[in-house]
Design an enzyme around this catalytic site. Structure first.
Site, PDB file in Angstrom:
ATOM      1  N   GLU A  82      10.556 -31.565  19.983  1.00 26.00           N
ATOM      2  CA  GLU A  82      10.644 -32.063  21.349  1.00 26.00           C
ATOM      3  C   GLU A  82       9.525 -31.386  22.137  1.00 26.00           C
ATOM      4  O   GLU A  82       9.129 -30.253  21.823  1.00 26.00           O
ATOM      5  CB  GLU A  82      12.008 -31.762  21.983  1.00 26.00           C
ATOM      6  CG  GLU A  82      13.183 -32.404  21.263  1.00 26.00           C
ATOM      7  CD  GLU A  82      13.128 -33.911  21.189  1.00 26.00           C
ATOM      8  OE1 GLU A  82      12.495 -34.530  22.082  1.00 26.00           O
ATOM      9  OE2 GLU A  82      13.693 -34.484  20.245  1.00 26.00           O
ATOM     10  N   ASP A 131      18.044 -34.688  15.286  1.00 25.31           N
ATOM     11  CA  ASP A 131      17.195 -35.780  14.819  1.00 25.31           C
ATOM     12  C   ASP A 131      16.685 -35.528  13.405  1.00 25.31           C
ATOM     13  O   ASP A 131      16.548 -36.461  12.607  1.00 25.31           O
ATOM     14  CB  ASP A 131      16.025 -35.995  15.777  1.00 25.31           C
ATOM     15  CG  ASP A 131      16.468 -36.654  17.084  1.00 25.31           C
ATOM     16  OD1 ASP A 131      17.673 -36.922  17.221  1.00 25.31           O
ATOM     17  OD2 ASP A 131      15.619 -36.878  17.953  1.00 25.31           O
ATOM     18  N   ASP A 133      11.293 -32.384  13.028  1.00 24.65           N
ATOM     19  CA  ASP A 133      11.224 -33.070  14.321  1.00 24.65           C
ATOM     20  C   ASP A 133      10.920 -32.056  15.414  1.00 24.65           C
ATOM     21  O   ASP A 133      11.219 -30.861  15.268  1.00 24.65           O
ATOM     22  CB  ASP A 133      12.530 -33.803  14.628  1.00 24.65           C
ATOM     23  CG  ASP A 133      12.390 -34.703  15.852  1.00 24.65           C
ATOM     24  OD1 ASP A 133      11.555 -35.632  15.809  1.00 24.65           O
ATOM     25  OD2 ASP A 133      13.092 -34.470  16.844  1.00 24.65           O
ATOM     26  N   GLU A 184      10.223 -36.961  33.283  1.00 30.39           N
ATOM     27  CA  GLU A 184      10.308 -37.947  32.208  1.00 30.39           C
ATOM     28  C   GLU A 184      10.718 -37.306  30.880  1.00 30.39           C
ATOM     29  O   GLU A 184      11.528 -37.870  30.133  1.00 30.39           O
ATOM     30  CB  GLU A 184       8.973 -38.671  32.049  1.00 30.39           C
ATOM     31  CG  GLU A 184       8.528 -39.476  33.245  1.00 30.39           C
ATOM     32  CD  GLU A 184       7.841 -38.629  34.321  1.00 30.39           C
ATOM     33  OE1 GLU A 184       7.459 -39.210  35.347  1.00 30.39           O
ATOM     34  OE2 GLU A 184       7.699 -37.397  34.122  1.00 30.39           O
ATOM     35  N   HIS A 240      17.743 -36.863  22.789  1.00 30.36           N
ATOM     36  CA  HIS A 240      16.969 -36.405  21.654  1.00 30.36           C
ATOM     37  C   HIS A 240      17.145 -34.895  21.490  1.00 30.36           C
ATOM     38  O   HIS A 240      17.178 -34.152  22.462  1.00 30.36           O
ATOM     39  CB  HIS A 240      15.480 -36.708  21.865  1.00 30.36           C
ATOM     40  CG  HIS A 240      15.157 -38.159  21.758  1.00 30.36           C
ATOM     41  ND1 HIS A 240      14.064 -38.624  21.059  1.00 30.36           N
ATOM     42  CD2 HIS A 240      15.781 -39.253  22.251  1.00 30.36           C
ATOM     43  CE1 HIS A 240      14.027 -39.954  21.143  1.00 30.36           C
ATOM     44  NE2 HIS A 240      15.055 -40.353  21.866  1.00 30.36           N
TER      45      HIS A 240
END
Length: 234
Positions: free
Chosen positions: A9, A155, A7, A52, A150
């Site tokens: 980010e 994750d 995973d 965001e 997250h």
């Protein structure tokens, strides 16, 4: 079989518009069992952090300022991944970012053929149902209470549990049947069992069936009281 639950980010949605990786998390599986080996790194994206994106993962520009660049850790990352299959929730998203970083370093990209997309797996297995990581954790009763934001390693760890369930759960190693039986939740008989006196039935020691003297007397009294001239006494 070596697989890597993977995973990332990022600062945004598209590396083609200047967005970068900020975190990578990997969890190693061998034969669908976590080994405890992980790879986790925060990265300096060399750019600002959009509001965001910060709201999604909570990684600020200040926090990432002293973290390594991807080029500084690419060797460690590639060594950890090796030729393992990357298990990714929405593989197209993470792969476009990791391959953009690899290209920028002058390294070969990782082909999509080296990935498994758990979103596609979930949609095929549960048509019409939500396929987000949170939804799948709820379906499989996996505790994701620590996932307030997250995070790549968290994750990846949750994804490992989800993937194991999507592929039949922890009982799959007990199945000796063909692929159609895998993950059915039904234990298949072993080869030793099939080699017994009756194929498909387990071999069990004989049970004692002889009646006691008390039981014999009670049975005789019952026959005398209830049955007149039984045919077996003729």
């Amino acid at each position: 079989m070596r697989e890597i639950c993977f995973d990332t980010e990022t600062t945004g949605l598209d590396p083609n518009t200047g967005h970068r990786l900020v975190e990578i998390g990997c969890v190693e599986l061998i034969n669908r069992v976590p080994t405890g080996e992980t790879f986790h790194i925060y990265l300096n994206p060399e750019r600002d952090m959009p509001v965001e994106a910060f709201q999604v993962h909570g990684l600020s520009e200040a926090f990432l300022a002293d973290k390594p660049l991807f080029v500084d850790v690419v060797e460690d990352f590639l060594e950890f991944v090796g030729d393992g299959i990357l298990v990714i929730h929405n593989a197209a998203f993470d792969m476009k970012f990791i391959n953009a970083e690899l290209t920028a370093c002058g390294r070969p990209t990782i082909p999509m053929s080296q990935t498994v997309d758990t979103v596609a797996m979930a949609r095929a297995k549960f048509p019409g149902s939500p396929a987000s990581l949170d939804a799948l954790c709820k379906r499989f009763q996996i505790d994701n209470s620590a996932r307030t934001k997250h995070g790549a390693l968290l994750d990846a760890e949750l994804l490992a549990e989800v993937y194991i369930e999507l592929t039949g759960g922890r009982q799959t190693g007990l199945s000796f049947g063909d692929s159609e039986d895998a993950g059915s939740g039904e234990a298949r008989p072993s080869q030793e069992t099939l080699a017994g006196p009756v194929a498909g039935r387990p071999v069990r020691p004989a049970r004692p069936h002889a009646a006691s003297e008390e039981e014999k007397a009670a049975h005789a009294a019952f026959l005398e009281a209830k049955i007149s001239n039984p045919i077996w006494n003729a």
